[in-house]
Write a protein that holds these residues in place. Structure first.
Motif, PDB file in Angstrom:
ATOM      1  N   GLU A   1     -18.929   9.180   1.543  1.00 55.84           N
ATOM      2  CA  GLU A   1     -17.621   8.554   1.301  1.00 55.84           C
ATOM      3  C   GLU A   1     -17.738   7.040   1.117  1.00 55.84           C
ATOM      4  O   GLU A   1     -17.067   6.442   0.285  1.00 55.84           O
ATOM      5  N   ASP A   2     -18.627   6.421   1.906  1.00 53.60           N
ATOM      6  CA  ASP A   2     -18.772   4.973   1.829  1.00 53.60           C
ATOM      7  C   ASP A   2     -19.236   4.518   0.441  1.00 53.60           C
ATOM      8  O   ASP A   2     -18.795   3.504  -0.081  1.00 53.60           O
TER       9      ASP A   2
ATOM     10  N   VAL B   1     -16.328   4.770  -1.977  1.00 52.80           N
ATOM     11  CA  VAL B   1     -15.410   3.635  -1.807  1.00 52.80           C
ATOM     12  C   VAL B   1     -15.966   2.405  -2.519  1.00 52.80           C
ATOM     13  O   VAL B   1     -15.248   1.681  -3.199  1.00 52.80           O
ATOM     14  N   ARG B   2     -17.291   2.214  -2.395  1.00 49.79           N
ATOM     15  CA  ARG B   2     -17.903   1.042  -3.034  1.00 49.79           C
ATOM     16  C   ARG B   2     -17.838   1.151  -4.558  1.00 49.79           C
ATOM     17  O   ARG B   2     -17.590   0.185  -5.254  1.00 49.79           O
TER      18      ARG B   2
ATOM     19  N   LEU C   1     -15.658   2.923  -6.345  1.00 48.09           N
ATOM     20  CA  LEU C   1     -14.274   2.787  -6.800  1.00 48.09           C
ATOM     21  C   LEU C   1     -13.761   1.362  -6.612  1.00 48.09           C
ATOM     22  O   LEU C   1     -12.965   0.870  -7.395  1.00 48.09           O
ATOM     23  N   GLY C   2     -14.252   0.738  -5.547  1.00 46.64           N
ATOM     24  CA  GLY C   2     -13.852  -0.649  -5.300  1.00 46.64           C
ATOM     25  C   GLY C   2     -12.479  -0.798  -4.690  1.00 46.64           C
ATOM     26  O   GLY C   2     -12.022  -1.895  -4.440  1.00 46.64           O
ATOM     27  N   GLU C   3     -11.782   0.289  -4.457  1.00 47.47           N
ATOM     28  CA  GLU C   3     -10.406   0.199  -3.983  1.00 47.47           C
ATOM     29  C   GLU C   3     -10.344  -0.461  -2.605  1.00 47.47           C
ATOM     30  O   GLU C   3     -11.031  -0.050  -1.673  1.00 47.47           O
ATOM     31  N   VAL C   4      -9.496  -1.473  -2.487  1.00 53.02           N
ATOM     32  CA  VAL C   4      -9.308  -2.159  -1.211  1.00 53.02           C
ATOM     33  C   VAL C   4      -8.140  -1.514  -0.497  1.00 53.02           C
ATOM     34  O   VAL C   4      -7.024  -1.504  -0.996  1.00 53.02           O
ATOM     35  N   GLN C   5      -8.407  -0.970   0.678  1.00 48.90           N
ATOM     36  CA  GLN C   5      -7.345  -0.303   1.415  1.00 48.90           C
ATOM     37  C   GLN C   5      -6.579  -1.302   2.269  1.00 48.90           C
ATOM     38  O   GLN C   5      -7.175  -2.192   2.875  1.00 48.90           O
ATOM     39  N   ASP C   6      -5.271  -1.129   2.296  1.00 48.75           N
ATOM     40  CA  ASP C   6      -4.436  -2.002   3.120  1.00 48.75           C
ATOM     41  C   ASP C   6      -4.337  -1.408   4.528  1.00 48.75           C
ATOM     42  O   ASP C   6      -4.612  -0.231   4.723  1.00 48.75           O
ATOM     43  N   GLY C   7      -3.973  -2.218   5.494  1.00 50.62           N
ATOM     44  CA  GLY C   7      -3.845  -1.729   6.867  1.00 50.62           C
ATOM     45  C   GLY C   7      -2.630  -2.309   7.543  1.00 50.62           C
ATOM     46  O   GLY C   7      -1.681  -2.751   6.889  1.00 50.62           O
TER      47      GLY C   7
ATOM     48  N   VAL D   1      -5.333  -2.807  -5.731  1.00 45.04           N
ATOM     49  CA  VAL D   1      -6.204  -3.902  -5.308  1.00 45.04           C
ATOM     50  C   VAL D   1      -7.625  -3.355  -5.263  1.00 45.04           C
ATOM     51  O   VAL D   1      -7.875  -2.320  -4.647  1.00 45.04           O
ATOM     52  N   LEU D   2      -8.539  -4.042  -5.934  1.00 51.24           N
ATOM     53  CA  LEU D   2      -9.924  -3.589  -6.003  1.00 51.24           C
ATOM     54  C   LEU D   2     -10.852  -4.688  -5.526  1.00 51.24           C
ATOM     55  O   LEU D   2     -10.488  -5.868  -5.511  1.00 51.24           O
ATOM     56  N   LEU D   3     -12.049  -4.290  -5.156  1.00 51.80           N
ATOM     57  CA  LEU D   3     -13.096  -5.269  -4.843  1.00 51.80           C
ATOM     58  C   LEU D   3     -14.179  -5.120  -5.887  1.00 51.80           C
ATOM     59  O   LEU D   3     -14.772  -4.044  -6.022  1.00 51.80           O
TER      60      LEU D   3
ATOM     61  N   HIS E   1     -15.886  -4.472   1.986  1.00 57.87           N
ATOM     62  CA  HIS E   1     -14.753  -3.669   2.455  1.00 57.87           C
ATOM     63  C   HIS E   1     -14.739  -3.710   3.983  1.00 57.87           C
ATOM     64  O   HIS E   1     -15.764  -3.448   4.617  1.00 57.87           O
TER      65      HIS E   1
ATOM     66  N   ARG F   1     -13.476  -1.635   5.807  1.00 62.65           N
ATOM     67  CA  ARG F   1     -13.631  -0.272   6.341  1.00 62.65           C
ATOM     68  C   ARG F   1     -14.975   0.332   5.951  1.00 62.65           C
ATOM     69  O   ARG F   1     -15.165   1.544   6.019  1.00 62.65           O
TER      70      ARG F   1
ATOM     71  N   SER G   1      -8.613  -2.039  11.267  1.00 65.45           N
ATOM     72  CA  SER G   1      -7.241  -1.533  11.132  1.00 65.45           C
ATOM     73  C   SER G   1      -6.418  -2.375  10.157  1.00 65.45           C
ATOM     74  O   SER G   1      -5.447  -1.897   9.596  1.00 65.45           O
ATOM     75  N   ARG G   2      -6.817  -3.623   9.947  1.00 65.48           N
ATOM     76  CA  ARG G   2      -6.071  -4.465   9.001  1.00 65.48           C
ATOM     77  C   ARG G   2      -6.417  -4.142   7.546  1.00 65.48           C
ATOM     78  O   ARG G   2      -5.732  -4.577   6.619  1.00 65.48           O
ATOM     79  N   GLY G   3      -7.490  -3.409   7.359  1.00 62.75           N
ATOM     80  CA  GLY G   3      -7.897  -3.067   5.992  1.00 62.75           C
ATOM     81  C   GLY G   3      -8.378  -4.293   5.245  1.00 62.75           C
ATOM     82  O   GLY G   3      -8.819  -5.280   5.850  1.00 62.75           O
ATOM     83  N   GLY G   4      -8.295  -4.258   3.926  1.00 60.28           N
ATOM     84  CA  GLY G   4      -8.685  -5.404   3.113  1.00 60.28           C
ATOM     85  C   GLY G   4     -10.183  -5.615   3.064  1.00 60.28           C
ATOM     86  O   GLY G   4     -10.963  -4.662   3.095  1.00 60.28           O
TER      87      GLY G   4
END
Lengths: 110, 345
Positions: free
Chosen positions: A95-96, A99-100, A102-108, B7-9, B64, B66, B78-81
């Motif tokens: 999964e990691d 994520v890398r 896709l680059g998607e930045v998840q909000d929290g 939002v992407l990195l 990332h 996460r 937990s803040r993500g980003g």
């Protein structure tokens, strides 16, 4: 599966079954049946309306309901080889790494 | 995500990408984006003088928050980003890029204090300009202290009352940086597409620099690794006025990102590679790295609350900490004048 997923989201948003039904413009009894998995998941259009009300990604809700949005279907049909390869690679990758890629930045929570 | 706003990195370029899309008048999907990076740079002296813009010396690497490869504190996860490692008292400036010249506004905060207005973080519609507008704003080096001047972004550990957040809220809660990217209302974009003008040109502000060897300063791992932003020396930089007005922006489609900052000395303990130490004034001089001067078009009013704060250096003096190494003498040489040039439109 789809029903319990929707029910959990609805509860998290603090919405009553009646309120959700009203916002999606369907009968409360229908939502009740959907949540108990007594009927098949709704149509793409209805799932998209539910996703808007529950502020959840429509693609994810469609996938949980065993469906795929029409624009994604079109994209796959356009390049079937690429997408079938992509899905198989992603399916087996950690999964990691996905994520890398896709680059998607998840909000929290903040 | 289904609407194309996300939002992407970009890991290769170490940039956060705020991506948006809309339909043009012909019904064709137009995708555009704003890119934000964090440049390593020289911390300018906090000596009462005003300095030109120091060069960018390469992007801070972004990760990332996460990522399972890193052992970050729970609250950062937990803040993500995203997260980046930075040394205490190291400076940074933010680089912006706006694809296709379709404007995007960025509301930027440090420790959830707006870096332009000095107000608390808010995601609601603005009444006044409390954001920068891309592509007119190329860079942001610090907090808006007005009259064409900013106070440099200088990292400081939370807990010593050195950050802007701590001084304004009396709490050391958030640290890091926060960004809200706000696209325009679609009809404004449709109009701009019809009038699209020639690109403006400006000098590249990023230079190659011989970096110091990496150091691995393993420290005892604790939860006190959070970094926030305090104010450094004064730099000549304008916050460009929003020529479109506050009503032009579509806050319903805005997207946000939390950028955690972590003490670079603890980075190897968290699972990352050792980070090069900051560039010193000595290296900056020796390498003949240039300074830049960008004459902007206009400036917005200053923030009184940001103007009244003590700088990191003043705070360190009050704490009785020896700060010689953090107040370098630096010669401003090799200055490059860089003026915005407008094209015909």
């Amino acid at each position: 599966m789809f029903g319990s997923y929707i029910r959990k989201l609805r509860k998290e948003r603090g919405l009553s079954l009646r309120k959700l039904a009203e916002a999606v413009t369907v009968e409360p009894s229908y939502i009740s049946k959907v949540e108990r998995d007594l009927v098949a998941p709704p149509s793409e259009e209805t799932i998209k309306r539910i996703s808007e009300v529950l502020e959840h990604d429509a693609d994810v809700l469609l996938a949980v309901g065993g469906k795929i949005s029409s624009d994604l279907r079109q994209a796959i049909i356009k390049r079937p080889e690429l997408f079938s390869r992509l899905i198989r690679v992603v399916n087996e990758a950690p999964e990691d790494l996905v994520v890398r890629i896709l680059g998607e930045v998840q909000d929290g929570e903040w | 995500m289904a609407n194309g706003n996300q939002v992407l990195l970009d890991g290769d370029k170490s940039e956060i990408v705020f991506s948006f899309s809309f339909d043009d008048k012909a019904g064709e999907r137009v995708r555009h984006e704003a890119r934000v990076g964090f440049q390593r740079t020289l911390r300018v002296p906090d000596d009462g003088k005003e300095y030109p813009l120091p060069a960018g010396l390469g992007q801070f690497p972004l990760f990332h928050s996460r990522s399972k490869a890193l052992r970050l504190p729970k609250h950062m996860i937990s803040r993500g980003g995203v997260v980046f490692p930075i040394y205490p008292f190291e400076a940074t400036w933010m680089s912006f890029e706006c694809r296709h010249d379709l404007p995007i506004a960025l509301r930027i905060a440090a420790g959830k204090i707006n870096a332009v207005s000095g107000e608390d973080w808010d995601e609601a519609v603005s009444n006044n300009q409390d954001y920068v507008v891309l592509p007119d704003q190329y860079w942001l080096d610090g907090f808006n202290t007005g009259d064409g001047q900013v106070r440099q972004f200088v990292a400081a550990k939370l807990g010593a009352n050195l950050t802007v957040e701590e001084q304004l809220t009396e709490k050391a809660e958030w640290g890091g940086l926060q960004i809200l990217a706000i696209p325009m209302k679609v009809d404004n974009y449709q109009r701009i597409l019809e009038e699209i003008n020639e690109e403006m040109s400006f000098s590249d502000r990023v230079v190659m620099c011989a970096s110091e060897p990496s150091q691995c300063l393993s420290m005892e791992m604790d939860m006190k690794v959070d970094m926030g932003m305090g104010q450094g020396g004064a730099i000549r930089q304008a916050i460009e006025e929003d020529i479109y007005g506050v009503d032009a922006w579509d806050f319903d489609r805005a997207q946000r990102a939390f950028i955690s900052m972590i003490d670079a000395r603890s980075w190897p303990d968290i699972g990352g590679e050792p980070i090069s130490t900051p560039v010193t004034a000595e290296i900056y001089d020796r390498e003949g790295i240039p300074w830049f001067d960008l004459e902007g078009f206009s400036d917005i009013p200053k923030s009184e609350s940001l103007r009244s704060l003590k700088t990191v250096q003043t705070g360190m003096v009050e704490l009785g900490v020896e700060i010689d190494e953090y107040s370098p003498n630096v010669n401003v040489t090799h200055k490059i004048k860089s003026r915005l040039t407008d094209g015909p439109w």
